[in-house]
Design a protein around this motif. Sequence first.
Motif, PDB file in Angstrom:
ATOM      1  N   LYS A 191      20.051 -12.702  51.486  1.00  0.00           N
ATOM      2  CA  LYS A 191      21.460 -12.743  51.108  1.00  0.00           C
ATOM      3  C   LYS A 191      22.331 -12.361  52.308  1.00  0.00           C
ATOM      4  N   THR A 192      23.582 -12.705  52.226  1.00  0.00           N
ATOM      5  CA  THR A 192      24.505 -12.475  53.338  1.00  0.00           C
ATOM      6  C   THR A 192      24.850 -10.997  53.450  1.00  0.00           C
ATOM      7  N   ARG A 193      24.650 -10.452  54.649  1.00  0.00           N
ATOM      8  CA  ARG A 193      24.991  -9.047  54.913  1.00  0.00           C
ATOM      9  C   ARG A 193      25.765  -8.946  56.220  1.00  0.00           C
ATOM     10  N   LYS A 194      26.711  -8.000  56.260  1.00  0.00           N
ATOM     11  CA  LYS A 194      27.456  -7.747  57.491  1.00  0.00           C
ATOM     12  C   LYS A 194      26.805  -6.558  58.196  1.00  0.00           C
ATOM     13  N   ILE A 195      26.192  -6.821  59.362  1.00  0.00           N
ATOM     14  CA  ILE A 195      25.493  -5.790  60.116  1.00  0.00           C
ATOM     15  C   ILE A 195      26.385  -5.309  61.261  1.00  0.00           C
ATOM     16  N   SER A 196      26.476  -3.993  61.387  1.00  0.00           N
ATOM     17  CA  SER A 196      27.272  -3.397  62.474  1.00  0.00           C
ATOM     18  C   SER A 196      26.325  -2.720  63.450  1.00  0.00           C
ATOM     19  N   LYS A 197      26.342  -3.182  64.678  1.00  0.00           N
ATOM     20  CA  LYS A 197      25.389  -2.707  65.689  1.00  0.00           C
ATOM     21  C   LYS A 197      26.105  -1.785  66.676  1.00  0.00           C
ATOM     22  N   SER A 198      25.579  -0.577  66.824  1.00  0.00           N
ATOM     23  CA  SER A 198      26.158   0.387  67.777  1.00  0.00           C
ATOM     24  C   SER A 198      25.658   0.105  69.184  1.00  0.00           C
ATOM     25  N   ASP A 199      26.442   0.535  70.159  1.00  0.00           N
ATOM     26  CA  ASP A 199      26.018   0.444  71.547  1.00  0.00           C
ATOM     27  C   ASP A 199      24.786   1.330  71.735  1.00  0.00           C
ATOM     28  N   PHE A 200      23.918   1.013  72.725  1.00  0.00           N
ATOM     29  CA  PHE A 200      22.660   1.745  72.880  1.00  0.00           C
ATOM     30  C   PHE A 200      22.885   3.228  73.151  1.00  0.00           C
ATOM     31  N   ARG A 201      23.889   3.570  73.962  1.00  0.00           N
ATOM     32  CA  ARG A 201      24.157   4.997  74.265  1.00  0.00           C
ATOM     33  C   ARG A 201      24.534   5.750  72.986  1.00  0.00           C
ATOM     34  N   ASP A 202      25.228   5.069  72.070  1.00  0.00           N
ATOM     35  CA  ASP A 202      25.590   5.700  70.796  1.00  0.00           C
ATOM     36  C   ASP A 202      24.358   5.887  69.911  1.00  0.00           C
ATOM     37  N   ARG A 203      23.412   4.938  70.013  1.00  0.00           N
ATOM     38  CA  ARG A 203      22.177   5.064  69.226  1.00  0.00           C
ATOM     39  C   ARG A 203      21.356   6.264  69.692  1.00  0.00           C
ATOM     40  N   GLY A 247      33.100   3.957  53.519  1.00  0.00           N
ATOM     41  CA  GLY A 247      32.137   3.001  54.073  1.00  0.00           C
ATOM     42  C   GLY A 247      31.323   3.505  55.265  1.00  0.00           C
ATOM     43  N   MET A 248      30.124   2.952  55.381  1.00  0.00           N
ATOM     44  CA  MET A 248      29.229   3.238  56.519  1.00  0.00           C
ATOM     45  C   MET A 248      28.644   1.921  57.004  1.00  0.00           C
ATOM     46  N   PRO A 249      28.390   1.800  58.323  1.00  0.00           N
ATOM     47  CA  PRO A 249      27.867   0.529  58.847  1.00  0.00           C
ATOM     48  C   PRO A 249      26.388   0.344  58.511  1.00  0.00           C
ATOM     49  N   LEU A 250      26.039  -0.866  58.083  1.00  0.00           N
ATOM     50  CA  LEU A 250      24.623  -1.202  57.862  1.00  0.00           C
ATOM     51  C   LEU A 250      23.956  -1.377  59.224  1.00  0.00           C
ATOM     52  N   GLY A 251      22.847  -0.739  59.446  1.00  0.00           N
ATOM     53  CA  GLY A 251      22.114  -0.942  60.698  1.00  0.00           C
ATOM     54  C   GLY A 251      21.976   0.299  61.545  1.00  0.00           C
ATOM     55  N   ASN A 252      22.764   1.345  61.260  1.00  0.00           N
ATOM     56  CA  ASN A 252      22.676   2.584  62.031  1.00  0.00           C
ATOM     57  C   ASN A 252      21.662   3.542  61.407  1.00  0.00           C
ATOM     58  N   LEU A 253      20.951   4.279  62.250  1.00  0.00           N
ATOM     59  CA  LEU A 253      20.021   5.296  61.762  1.00  0.00           C
ATOM     60  C   LEU A 253      20.759   6.355  60.948  1.00  0.00           C
ATOM     61  N   THR A 254      21.920   6.780  61.443  1.00  0.00           N
ATOM     62  CA  THR A 254      22.690   7.819  60.743  1.00  0.00           C
ATOM     63  C   THR A 254      23.139   7.329  59.374  1.00  0.00           C
ATOM     64  N   SER A 255      23.492   6.038  59.260  1.00  0.00           N
ATOM     65  CA  SER A 255      23.924   5.485  57.963  1.00  0.00           C
ATOM     66  C   SER A 255      22.795   5.565  56.946  1.00  0.00           C
ATOM     67  N   HIS A 307      22.856   9.121  67.943  1.00  0.00           N
ATOM     68  CA  HIS A 307      22.457   9.121  66.530  1.00  0.00           C
ATOM     69  C   HIS A 307      21.077   9.762  66.360  1.00  0.00           C
ATOM     70  N   HIS A 308      20.159   9.383  67.251  1.00  0.00           N
ATOM     71  CA  HIS A 308      18.800   9.940  67.176  1.00  0.00           C
ATOM     72  C   HIS A 308      18.802  11.439  67.506  1.00  0.00           C
ATOM     73  N   ALA A 309      19.627  11.836  68.455  1.00  0.00           N
ATOM     74  CA  ALA A 309      19.706  13.261  68.832  1.00  0.00           C
ATOM     75  C   ALA A 309      20.197  14.095  67.644  1.00  0.00           C
ATOM     76  N   LEU A 310      21.205  13.591  66.953  1.00  0.00           N
ATOM     77  CA  LEU A 310      21.733  14.281  65.763  1.00  0.00           C
ATOM     78  C   LEU A 310      20.686  14.300  64.650  1.00  0.00           C
ATOM     79  N   TYR A 311      20.063  13.143  64.426  1.00  0.00           N
ATOM     80  CA  TYR A 311      19.057  12.993  63.363  1.00  0.00           C
ATOM     81  C   TYR A 311      17.869  13.947  63.589  1.00  0.00           C
ATOM     82  N   ASN A 312      17.429  14.076  64.857  1.00  0.00           N
ATOM     83  CA  ASN A 312      16.292  14.960  65.175  1.00  0.00           C
ATOM     84  C   ASN A 312      16.518  16.384  64.679  1.00  0.00           C
TER      85      ASN A 312
END
Length: 543
Positions: free
Chosen positions: A65-77, A181-189, A80-85
């Motif tokens: 099905k149709t989904r709108k994916i929001s992709k963060s820049d790599f430095r932002d990812r 709202g939160m972007p689909l595709g982010n680890l933090t989301s 996200h991982h640093a916060l998630y850890n």
Amino acid sequence: MYKTIYDYENLERAFINARKRKTKKKYVMEFEDKLKENLLKLQEELKSQTYKPKPLEIFILRDPKTRKISKSDFRDRVIHHALYNIIEPIFDKTFIHDSYANRLTKGALKAIERFDHFKRKVSKNNKRDCHFLKADIRHYFDNVDHQILLDVLERKIEDKKSMWLIKQILNNHKEKEAGKGMPLGNLTSQFFANVYLNELDQYVKHILKAKYYIRYVDDFIILHDSIDVLKNYEEKINIFLKEVLKLELHPDKSKIIRLDKGANFLGFRIFYNHKLIRKKNLNKFEKNFNQLKQDYKEGIIDREKVMEKFEGWIAYISHANTYKYRIHLTKELNKNFPIKKLIRIVYIKKHENHLKRTELSEFQYSPQKTLQLFEQKLSIKQIAEQRGIKESTVWGHFAKLIEYNQCTVWDILPREKVILILTRINNELDLLKSIKLRLKDESITYPEINCVLASVKAKNKKKNILYHFKWYKRSHCYRKCYENLEQRKICEMKFKHFIAENPTWQLTKREFLIVFNNQMNICILPDKEKRRYMGYKEFKEKK
């Protein structure tokens, strides 16, 4: 807490996690070229609270099905991982056991296993009717309220600087309605989605006391034997979502159904006693498979890449009742993606003779001498006398000879005895004493039973591919294609190609038949005819 987030070691670990399965991407390689410099820059921005995420890259994905994916820049990812850890271990221990999305040791297949466990409990091992409420939250990611989420996070995170970073990440997603709202595709989301709906999980488990509840992101399912109880759950959950989380159930996707109609859950259709793959998933794979065929013909991808994708799909569908479908796919794979390597067939006969010599050299001399005397038409008693050994030793030699295919049990014992003993053997691990007790015939001795048992072991013993080739040629090819000499020659050449590729392959007869019937494109006969065994009597009549 905030200091541990921008700690250099944590940022380095975050980078390693962020680049997983993306090491060949250009933006990852560019970041890695100046890794220390980039990580120190991020550390400084976080320390001074001047960090600002870059705008999201938005694209549409239709799968299925149709989904709108929001992709963060790599430095932002990396951030996200640093916060998630740091914050994930704090919240994960507050989640219920049956929340299965985006968590270590969980996942969709574990959720399916849990569903199987619950359905057996509710239906009392399929002895009574079972119903389920299958529900979906309407436009979940678009409707998450930032303030409610922040309030939930603040219960565990007292550090204001950490909360500032979370707000920076949330506010980077621009929707029509501010603060939602939160972007689909982010680890933090994905993580925040679990935190937000943990409120629903706690309500369902501890207030409604629903025992058989499973959630995967915004899909959840509750099993019960009463429709009225499930209707009550549905009403109360909808009220809770509207009043507390400002969400609502999807009116078309939230239903109460009997389990015998099948539960559509995480790509499977689950029934009382079996599981199927959903039709849309099968159609999606067929579409991808056709694309692979096209790419392979054009030389865009190689067979190794095809095998990677194919094995992933096979591993997934093996969790459902798909045995025949997997056999069909394996045939299609071998037909459409053949091994193109050209093989020179050299010295097949030499290889065969070498194998025979090796087997004989590994075989003990004493049983060989016994066999030599037996071929001179000497009886067991005469062999024992001539060699000066006991009769039991001669029987032991015959058992070894039979097991290693140097002779057959039919040469040693009368046919009637062999058939009678075979009917009393369950498997090759049977004890001689157990078989003797089942026979209830004093005329049959232990050495005779041992010889027949050795023939069963020989049948299940791993042998070289050449042995199976000769057996198949003799007992299948010759009988089924007796009049078609030209075709037999073609099949023999195909066999030789296969042996040239796998000259030392050892396998049992059963394994050989599975490989031959499902993975080799040698026999041209229809599938049913190829698998059928033609006895010698039938062959003689046909001949």
